[in-house]
Scaffold this active site. Structure first.
Site, mmCIF file in Angstrom:
data_model
loop_
_atom_site.group_PDB
_atom_site.id
_atom_site.type_symbol
_atom_site.label_atom_id
_atom_site.label_comp_id
_atom_site.label_asym_id
_atom_site.label_seq_id
_atom_site.Cartn_x
_atom_site.Cartn_y
_atom_site.Cartn_z
ATOM 1 C CG HIS A 182 19.709 -25.435 -11.322
ATOM 2 N ND1 HIS A 182 20.990 -25.326 -11.062
ATOM 3 C CD2 HIS A 182 19.575 -25.331 -12.470
ATOM 4 C CE1 HIS A 182 21.572 -25.164 -12.079
ATOM 5 N NE2 HIS A 182 20.814 -25.106 -12.981
ATOM 6 C CE LYS B 250 21.256 -23.192 -8.256
ATOM 7 N NZ LYS B 250 22.720 -23.115 -8.323
ATOM 8 C CG HIS C 255 26.313 -20.867 -7.603
ATOM 9 N ND1 HIS C 255 26.388 -20.061 -8.676
ATOM 10 C CD2 HIS C 255 26.200 -21.837 -8.252
ATOM 11 C CE1 HIS C 255 26.780 -20.636 -9.865
ATOM 12 N NE2 HIS C 255 26.571 -21.804 -9.442
ATOM 13 N NE ARG D 218 20.704 -26.760 -6.367
ATOM 14 C CZ ARG D 218 20.635 -25.889 -5.445
ATOM 15 N NH1 ARG D 218 19.409 -25.376 -5.011
ATOM 16 N NH2 ARG D 218 21.847 -25.289 -4.916
ATOM 17 C CG ASP E 279 24.358 -26.983 -4.309
ATOM 18 O OD1 ASP E 279 25.412 -26.502 -3.782
ATOM 19 O OD2 ASP E 279 24.170 -26.819 -5.723
ATOM 20 C CG ASN E 280 27.631 -28.248 -5.681
ATOM 21 O OD1 ASN E 280 26.760 -28.205 -6.378
ATOM 22 N ND2 ASN E 280 28.535 -27.407 -5.407
ATOM 23 C CE LYS F 190 29.274 -25.970 -9.345
ATOM 24 N NZ LYS F 190 28.754 -24.847 -9.248
ATOM 25 C CG ASP G 81 24.066 -23.028 -5.135
ATOM 26 O OD1 ASP G 81 25.041 -23.927 -5.321
ATOM 27 O OD2 ASP G 81 23.381 -22.572 -6.090
ATOM 28 C CG ASP G 82 28.327 -23.781 -5.787
ATOM 29 O OD1 ASP G 82 27.813 -24.908 -5.924
ATOM 30 O OD2 ASP G 82 28.954 -23.352 -6.800
ATOM 31 C CB SER H 275 23.021 -21.096 -11.309
ATOM 32 O OG SER H 275 23.099 -22.412 -11.033
ATOM 33 C CB CYS I 138 23.215 -26.878 -9.234
ATOM 34 S SG CYS I 138 24.442 -25.632 -8.501
HETATM 35 MG MG MG Z 1 25.618 -25.879 -6.262
#
Ligand code: MG
Length: 469
Positions: free
Chosen positions: A135, A133, A236, A80, A288-289, A309, A36-37, A158, A76
């Site tokens: 989300h 996660k 994240h 996803r 995810d980003n 992001k 994540d991130d 998150s 996010c």
């Molecule tokens: Mg993310």
């Protein structure tokens, strides 16, 4: 080189024998490890000089490293939704000009009649689990167990949400690379299937527990084809790591967190090898980003890419990607275009399943490249949606920006006086604007954007805007 050629021949022979011998078909297992991130420049094998990721580096060396791989949205929830469904998030209402992602007071989620990768693989009798996660909606009707997953263990949104009143502002601490927040300040629930088992979840041990649950799932399903979706909720912010990892990297807490994620990758690969599943399992690692740059030392790095992001610059949507599977995938460096949108079609193809045919899909089959380690990607174009609007488009080497967000504080919109054009192959950092030099390319790409907008005009309504009454 000779060794590579030999392994390609062996792989082709194995695939051929599998295809002609009745009853010998063995469906491959799939594991997606989703960070994540995590930025494009955060892994050793993608050039990071101080964060040590030996396990991921090894996967990249033995498998395929994809250098032009995109997520369908730079935040996010929409990202996803796209991974799960193989559809641009505008199509299923999962990107919104009103609310950027889902929150604990959100009423919506991924519509239950959207078809996920897990549901597609279920048609081939796969055992499925989501760990980490989600989300895509925290209310019971939107949880993973309603979207094709037999089992779920993780946090539904998150790890910075549900902040307790009076908690310190994490942003103020982001210049201290070692600052460790108090996990009790974030009242995030931990769910097992639909049941809350811990609140606030202890985030110091969460990465380790996700890995343990994943290993357990693999062991339980060793005689059966399985699909494991392990979506770490880190790096994240707020950052947390197991005490054994705190202070161990050269990149402060952010490095500690990533090195723990890398350790977890090692645990999973070791399990596959111990169970002799490594020749029949495909592992995809990606993010995810891009990195959350406004959190300074607590955010990652996009390496040579511009911004991070929340933006439709490359730093927001191009992610470090590795496919590994020694018995399934030919090793190589792949500089073709691919996207998390394509995972649906690719995995379905490898499992002998069909992707949905009753709706518009945005998913290409990358399996010929995975098998052969060469060839041209069927993905020629990519569209960068951002908060319900089309912000940019890429066709071949050309990318046009219609709209932008401020590179670091992505909440702020940047008004462009004219569309901006970049040659993304010779100018990976989007530094040299070329619209005046190539007006015909601008027209061509503007036309492409209009066609794509027309093709998405039948989108479902916004699923992110509504709040619980
Ligand atoms: Mg993310």
């Amino acid at each position: 080189m000779k060794l590579l050629r030999f392994s390609s021949i062996l792989l082709a022979l194995t695939c051929f024998l599998n295809s002609i011998l009745p009853g010998q078909e063995k469906l491959p297992n799939f594991i997606i490890i989703f960070a994540d991130d995590l930025g494009y420049g955060d892994l050793g094998c993608f050039g990071n000089p101080t964060i040590h990721t030996p396990n991921l580096d090894q996967l990249a060396a033995e498998g395929q490293k994809w250098t032009q791989f995109y997520v369908a949205d730079p935040v996010c929830t929409p990202s996803r939704a796209a991974l799960m469904t193989g559809r641009y998030p505008i199509r299923n209402g999962m990107t919104s000009p009103v609310r950027v992602v889902l929150f604990p007071d959100s009423k919506g989620g991924l519509p239950p009649d959207e078809i996920t990768i897990a549901e597609v693989l279920k048609s081939r009798n796969y055992a499925t689990a989501a760990v980490g996660k989600w989300h895509l909606g925290h209310l019971p009707e939107f949880l993973p167990t309603q979207q094709g997953f037999d089992y779920y263990y993780g946090i539904p949104y998150s790890n910075d949400m549900d902040l307790m009143a009076g908690s310190p502002n994490y942003r103020n601490e982001a210049n201290d690379p070692d600052f460790l927040a108090d996990t009790r300040n974030y009242n995030v629930p931990l769910l097992e299937n639909e049941v809350e088992v811990e609140r606030p979840s202890d985030q110091n041990t969460i990465t380790r527990r996700y890995v343990e649950k994943s290993v357990e799932f693999i062991k339980e399903n060793q005689t059966h084809p399985f699909f494991l979706y392990l979506a770490h909720n880190l790096p994240h912010i707020p950052l947390f790591a197991h005490p054994e990892f705190i202070g161990t990297s050269k990149r402060g807490l952010y490095g500690d967190v990533l090195e723990e994620i890398d350790w977890g990758v090692g645990q999973i690969i070791e399990t596959l090898k111990d169970l002799k599943l490594d020749q029949n399992t495909i592992v995809l690692f990606t993010s995810d980003n891009g990195p959350w740059l406004s959190f300074r030392t607590h955010g990652g790095s996009a390496g040579p890419l511009r911004a991070g992001k929340g933006t439709s610059f490359e730093g927001g949507q191009r992610v470090p990607t590795i496919f590994w599977g020694p018995g399934q995938i030919s090793p190589g460096l792949i500089s073709e275009m691919g996207s998390t949108l394509d995972v649906m079609h690719t995995f379905a193809s490898l499992a002998g399943a069909k992707i949905p045919s009753d709706r518009k899909m945005d998913s290409y089959d990358l399996s010929p490249i995975l098998r052969s380690g060469k060839g041209v990607s069927p993905r020629k174009q990519f569209f960068y949606w951002n908060r319900g609007e089309l912000h940019a488009a890429r066709s071949g080497k050309w990318k046009i920006h219609l709209k932008q967000r401020e590179p670091v504080h992505y909440g702020k919109e940047v008004i462009l006086s004219h569309p901006e054009l970049f040659n993304i192959e010779t100018d990976i950092s989007e530094k040299h604007e070329l619209s005046e030099m190539f007006p015909e390319k601008v027209d061509e790409l503007l036309e492409l954007c209009e066609q794509h907008k027309a093709h998405t005009a039948d989108a479902l309504p916004d699923q992110l805007a509504a709040k619980i009454d």
